[in-house]
Design a protein around this motif. Sequence first.
Motif, PDB file in Angstrom:
ATOM      1  N   VAL A 126       0.605   4.259   1.139  1.00 33.57           N
ATOM      2  CA  VAL A 126       0.728   4.993   2.411  1.00 33.57           C
ATOM      3  C   VAL A 126       1.707   4.265   3.331  1.00 33.57           C
ATOM      4  O   VAL A 126       2.606   4.868   3.929  1.00 33.57           O
ATOM      5  CB  VAL A 126      -0.646   5.144   3.096  1.00 33.57           C
ATOM      6  N   LEU A 127       1.558   2.957   3.420  1.00 33.30           N
ATOM      7  CA  LEU A 127       2.454   2.175   4.271  1.00 33.30           C
ATOM      8  C   LEU A 127       3.887   2.242   3.754  1.00 33.30           C
ATOM      9  O   LEU A 127       4.836   2.309   4.521  1.00 33.30           O
ATOM     10  CB  LEU A 127       1.994   0.714   4.341  1.00 33.30           C
TER      11      LEU A 127
ATOM     12  N   ARG B  99      16.664  -4.111  13.386  1.00 30.58           N
ATOM     13  CA  ARG B  99      16.218  -4.391  12.042  1.00 30.58           C
ATOM     14  C   ARG B  99      16.663  -3.280  11.092  1.00 30.58           C
ATOM     15  O   ARG B  99      16.894  -3.490   9.913  1.00 30.58           O
ATOM     16  CB  ARG B  99      14.684  -4.479  12.085  1.00 30.58           C
ATOM     17  N   ILE B 100      16.733  -2.081  11.626  1.00 26.58           N
ATOM     18  CA  ILE B 100      17.034  -0.912  10.795  1.00 26.58           C
ATOM     19  C   ILE B 100      18.522  -0.579  10.901  1.00 26.58           C
ATOM     20  O   ILE B 100      19.030  -0.310  11.982  1.00 26.58           O
ATOM     21  CB  ILE B 100      16.198   0.301  11.254  1.00 26.58           C
ATOM     22  N   ARG B 101      19.194  -0.603   9.766  1.00 27.14           N
ATOM     23  CA  ARG B 101      20.634  -0.399   9.768  1.00 27.14           C
ATOM     24  C   ARG B 101      21.065   0.906  10.420  1.00 27.14           C
ATOM     25  O   ARG B 101      22.046   0.950  11.142  1.00 27.14           O
ATOM     26  CB  ARG B 101      21.165  -0.391   8.334  1.00 27.14           C
TER      27      ARG B 101
ATOM     28  N   TYR C 108      10.611   6.184   7.758  1.00 26.59           N
ATOM     29  CA  TYR C 108      11.178   5.675   8.994  1.00 26.59           C
ATOM     30  C   TYR C 108      12.559   5.086   8.769  1.00 26.59           C
ATOM     31  O   TYR C 108      13.493   5.330   9.530  1.00 26.59           O
ATOM     32  CB  TYR C 108      10.260   4.618   9.611  1.00 26.59           C
ATOM     33  N   VAL C 109      12.715   4.320   7.698  1.00 27.38           N
ATOM     34  CA  VAL C 109      13.974   3.606   7.452  1.00 27.38           C
ATOM     35  C   VAL C 109      15.031   4.542   6.867  1.00 27.38           C
ATOM     36  O   VAL C 109      16.208   4.449   7.193  1.00 27.38           O
ATOM     37  CB  VAL C 109      13.730   2.409   6.512  1.00 27.38           C
TER      38      VAL C 109
ATOM     39  N   GLU D 163      16.790  -0.437   1.474  1.00 24.28           N
ATOM     40  CA  GLU D 163      16.555  -1.141   2.726  1.00 24.28           C
ATOM     41  C   GLU D 163      15.062  -1.309   2.989  1.00 24.28           C
ATOM     42  O   GLU D 163      14.602  -2.369   3.415  1.00 24.28           O
ATOM     43  CB  GLU D 163      17.223  -0.382   3.884  1.00 24.28           C
TER      44      GLU D 163
ATOM     45  N   HIS E 289      -4.126   2.900   9.503  1.00 26.29           N
ATOM     46  CA  HIS E 289      -4.334   2.907   8.060  1.00 26.29           C
ATOM     47  C   HIS E 289      -4.560   1.492   7.529  1.00 26.29           C
ATOM     48  O   HIS E 289      -5.509   1.231   6.782  1.00 26.29           O
ATOM     49  CB  HIS E 289      -3.145   3.544   7.350  1.00 26.29           C
TER      50      HIS E 289
ATOM     51  N   LEU F 175       5.298   5.684   4.797  1.00 24.33           N
ATOM     52  CA  LEU F 175       5.591   5.718   6.238  1.00 24.33           C
ATOM     53  C   LEU F 175       6.857   4.909   6.531  1.00 24.33           C
ATOM     54  O   LEU F 175       7.706   5.319   7.320  1.00 24.33           O
ATOM     55  CB  LEU F 175       4.411   5.151   7.038  1.00 24.33           C
ATOM     56  N   SER F 176       6.975   3.764   5.859  1.00 19.90           N
ATOM     57  CA  SER F 176       8.141   2.905   6.084  1.00 19.90           C
ATOM     58  C   SER F 176       9.417   3.565   5.565  1.00 19.90           C
ATOM     59  O   SER F 176      10.447   3.587   6.239  1.00 19.90           O
ATOM     60  CB  SER F 176       7.953   1.560   5.385  1.00 19.90           C
TER      61      SER F 176
ATOM     62  N   ARG G 142       9.752  -7.191  10.534  1.00 18.34           N
ATOM     63  CA  ARG G 142       9.467  -8.606  10.658  1.00 18.34           C
ATOM     64  C   ARG G 142      10.657  -9.186  11.389  1.00 18.34           C
ATOM     65  O   ARG G 142      11.760  -9.246  10.843  1.00 18.34           O
ATOM     66  CB  ARG G 142       9.295  -9.252   9.267  1.00 18.34           C
TER      67      ARG G 142
ATOM     68  N   GLN H  72      -7.930  -0.203   5.786  1.00 18.37           N
ATOM     69  CA  GLN H  72      -7.895  -0.864   4.478  1.00 18.37           C
ATOM     70  C   GLN H  72      -8.541  -2.249   4.553  1.00 18.37           C
ATOM     71  O   GLN H  72      -9.095  -2.744   3.584  1.00 18.37           O
ATOM     72  CB  GLN H  72      -6.455  -1.042   3.965  1.00 18.37           C
TER      73      GLN H  72
ATOM     74  N   ALA I 153       0.355   3.984  10.920  1.00 14.22           N
ATOM     75  CA  ALA I 153       0.447   2.907   9.935  1.00 14.22           C
ATOM     76  C   ALA I 153      -0.560   1.803  10.244  1.00 14.22           C
ATOM     77  O   ALA I 153      -1.236   1.288   9.342  1.00 14.22           O
ATOM     78  CB  ALA I 153       1.868   2.330   9.915  1.00 14.22           C
TER      79      ALA I 153
ATOM     80  N   LEU J 121       5.050  -1.253  11.431  1.00 14.70           N
ATOM     81  CA  LEU J 121       5.354  -0.879  10.046  1.00 14.70           C
ATOM     82  C   LEU J 121       5.690  -2.175   9.324  1.00 14.70           C
ATOM     83  O   LEU J 121       6.299  -3.069   9.920  1.00 14.70           O
ATOM     84  CB  LEU J 121       6.576   0.054   9.991  1.00 14.70           C
ATOM     85  N   PRO J 122       5.315  -2.269   8.044  1.00 16.97           N
ATOM     86  CA  PRO J 122       5.557  -3.559   7.357  1.00 16.97           C
ATOM     87  C   PRO J 122       7.041  -3.911   7.243  1.00 16.97           C
ATOM     88  O   PRO J 122       7.364  -5.032   6.896  1.00 16.97           O
ATOM     89  CB  PRO J 122       4.918  -3.360   5.983  1.00 16.97           C
ATOM     90  N   VAL J 123       7.932  -2.959   7.509  1.00 18.20           N
ATOM     91  CA  VAL J 123       9.360  -3.297   7.461  1.00 18.20           C
ATOM     92  C   VAL J 123       9.795  -4.108   8.682  1.00 18.20           C
ATOM     93  O   VAL J 123      10.873  -4.689   8.696  1.00 18.20           O
ATOM     94  CB  VAL J 123      10.270  -2.048   7.379  1.00 18.20           C
TER      95      VAL J 123
ATOM     96  N   LEU K 180      13.195  -4.919   3.271  1.00 19.19           N
ATOM     97  CA  LEU K 180      12.543  -5.337   4.516  1.00 19.19           C
ATOM     98  C   LEU K 180      11.060  -5.626   4.331  1.00 19.19           C
ATOM     99  O   LEU K 180      10.515  -6.507   4.985  1.00 19.19           O
ATOM    100  CB  LEU K 180      12.732  -4.269   5.600  1.00 19.19           C
ATOM    101  N   LEU K 181      10.387  -4.855   3.476  1.00 17.93           N
ATOM    102  CA  LEU K 181       8.939  -5.096   3.428  1.00 17.93           C
ATOM    103  C   LEU K 181       8.515  -6.037   2.312  1.00 17.93           C
ATOM    104  O   LEU K 181       7.352  -6.408   2.210  1.00 17.93           O
ATOM    105  CB  LEU K 181       8.128  -3.796   3.410  1.00 17.93           C
TER     106      LEU K 181
ATOM    107  N   ASP L  92       0.850  -1.185   0.000  1.00 17.82           N
ATOM    108  CA  ASP L  92       0.000   0.000   0.000  1.00 17.82           C
ATOM    109  C   ASP L  92       0.897   1.250   0.000  1.00 17.82           C
ATOM    110  O   ASP L  92       1.868   1.314   0.742  1.00 17.82           O
ATOM    111  CB  ASP L  92      -0.838  -0.081   1.282  1.00 17.82           C
TER     112      ASP L  92
END
Lengths: 538, 339
Positions: free
Chosen positions: A68-69, B268-270, A76-77, A82, B317, A72-73, B152, B321, B314, B148-150, A86-87, A66
Amino acid sequence: MQRFANLVDSLAFTQSRNRKLSLLTDYFLTTSDPDRGWALAALTDGLPLRVPLRRILPEILADIVDPVLYHLSRDYVGDTAETVALLWPDRPEYQRDGARVTLDSVVTAFATAPNSSHAEILKGLLDALEPSSRFALLKLLGGAPRVGVSARLAKLALAQAFEQPVSEIEESWHAVDAPYLALFDWLNGDGPRPDPGGRPVFRPMMLAHPIEDEDRTKLDPDDLLAEWKWDGIRVQVAAQMGEVRLFSRTGDDISAGFPDIVTAFTGRNCILDGELLVVREDEVAPFNDLQQRLNRKTVSARMVRDYPAHIRLYDSLQIDEKDLRDLPLIERRKRLEHWHRAHPPLSTDLSPLVPFNTFDELTHLWQNTRAEGIEGLMLKRKDSPYLSGRPRGHWWKWKRAPLTLDCVLMYAQRGSGKRSSYYSDYTFGVWRDAPDDGAELVPVGKAYSGFTDAELLELDRFIRSNTTDRFGPVRAVSPKLVLEVAFDALQKSTRHKSGIAMRFPRIARIRWDKPVSEADTLSRAQSLLKAPSLDKRG
Amino acid sequence: MTHSAHIAERWLYPTDAGLYCEPGDFFIDPHLPTPRAVITHGHADHARAGHDAVLTTSETAAIMRLRYGPDAVGRFETVAYGETHRINGLDLKLVPAGHILGSAQVVLEYQGSRIAISGDYKRSPDPTCEAFEPINCDVFVTEATFALPVFRHEVAQKEIQRLLASLRLEPDRPHLVGVYGLGKCQRVIKLLREEGYDDPIWLHGALISLCDLYKDLGHDLGDLRVVDTEKPGGTAQGIIMCPPSALGDRWSRRFPDSVSAFASGWMRIRARARQRGVELPLVISDHADWPELIGTIRETGAAEIWVTHGRDDALVHQLSQMGVKAKALALVGFEDEAE
């Protein structure tokens, strides 16, 4: 792919140069061809692939996440590759094939397929890989893994891994294209050293030592040539068989960013040493202008017009197939002058020799370099051959004396690697107005060198006991300590609140004794702003 | 909005002190002192001192007594998981949340509607606490720390194996592992033991008392030793656990050539790992990651989701959906970094 991803990960999180070196060494020794060659290319010159990620990624992401997601990701990242790595959904059913994905299969897939199927290929690869490999893949295709590996470091690693002199590796490097099969064959003892033949290759450069007082007493002015030290970057231009390459001091190929230089040398047959500058109407522009042209993979016509590149030549390594490196400097110089007089390429001139008879005369010239916008002097033995590396007793640089300002320590940041437990990076400022008018400090620079380990301990202690605020790894420090900061030049800068930026700042002295009210002011700093270059000597 | 959820808003709502349950007259994880608080778990941003009365699990009560002293809370009332507690016509149950030892979801039933408040939770297995138990409810109040989908998270066991592999590769370099002192520390130790690491594990002084408490509560953590505060390094070697703040601080100087590791979902985030100068980032989290959040929300069957803290934008949202009603409660006082 997994091995390369592991390498990229380890390199990215390792601060120590020696450890990076051993990671690379280990990788080159334990990875087979052609993957190690592709990895070498990816870490240095880039792969010979153009995959327009900027266009492809949004296309394939549309079905995956999506918007929007995604945004946002991404926010953030902070990094697109990257975020996507990740997603991207994990698809265990495809990932069983992941082990079969090699760097070679990636390169082959993209190189042989039409552009229209690049998106499909990328999608298939992302499906087959796990997150760290997805990241490595995207960085690979994006052209810049940014893991702190220079071409020089990669060559050193090869030299260490296969116990060969680094200078021979540097010479053979550009004789072959990625994945450098012939190079690795030679390193393995399975083939001859690749012969650059007619192709333009990097020759290891000869570097100078800073001059010491004792050098001056020992040297005879009659044995020396003097040149101005220009404020650009050292480059080697190699032209042969219709090909032109421009190399940085470390052997990185920077030709792509300088089509103007490439055009000027096309059709020539030479390897020359000189200073890359931006020159407008015979005037050397400030280093800042040159900086606009550096670190670019491509450059617009507008950039080329607004920041015209120029090479001020001072040495010749090869002219018309003849290797001149064993000849004395004075002879090489003669041949360079002769060659240049016969047919000077556009955007070039010769760095003039500075006539002098005694060291007193030279000292006098040196003292005026700052006023003339020149970085200093170079002294070279007339009989010096062109050697690789930084051999002693041949060439010296005599940089102009630094400027200094008494600044007040404002912020301190933790260092990295060995220094991670110390506040070792210092931001300092000067008074905006006279200090007694209730003036404020305005930051003018940041430095992390120039002090001893013992002084670092004292500074660290001072910072911890005078902290007024914390922002992550940064501490605000109460304005109590004066640092005498030495720097090479001040330049105007729109990026800094003070409007000025220092070049090569370092801590010259810690003035525990000096009251902060006696530190310098912004107007005093502005008086040191680099005067427009007066030099028209070229 | 469904009928039950609509009603629920009238008896459970955010206030300045935190989420307030009107019929029960208590707050859940309030960040200000209150007459009566129900506490989901012992982390400092959820369990604070100064309440007159606290209702929680016996483990969380023990953790709070240890952290704040015996008198920091007027009186504790402890309930076992699953035991129903009736207050003014409202039924309250504490149900395992899988976050850390003693962590609980608060399940409230009143006038025919059921609300489950997750506190912090995760779905991946943890040998130091009971597994999360999904509750069928009308309103599910969820955290969103990693929404956030990142995000996992890796399988924790795999990360522990990476730590051990690094130690095998460089046995002479002590491995400093930054861990949150309550929960993460003991989980990592226990996972190391499960992977067969039997050497002494060395502890920074700040981690000792909680490890002792875990041992008292029946969790065998093996041979734990304390890093000598006098000598630089002393005899400590191998795996050395410390609070994240000690990584790259003066304390760590006694191990000049150490590998710094940090066990956290943020790894997870570098950029996060690099910011901290971490050489070996271990993605081990005690919070639900993105798939766990979504999966759990589905599992509860809740018609409406309230999001307490974290990346609520997030999650709200995503839920909208999916056709699930969701809103952010924007509760204050919870720390993003509570990992």
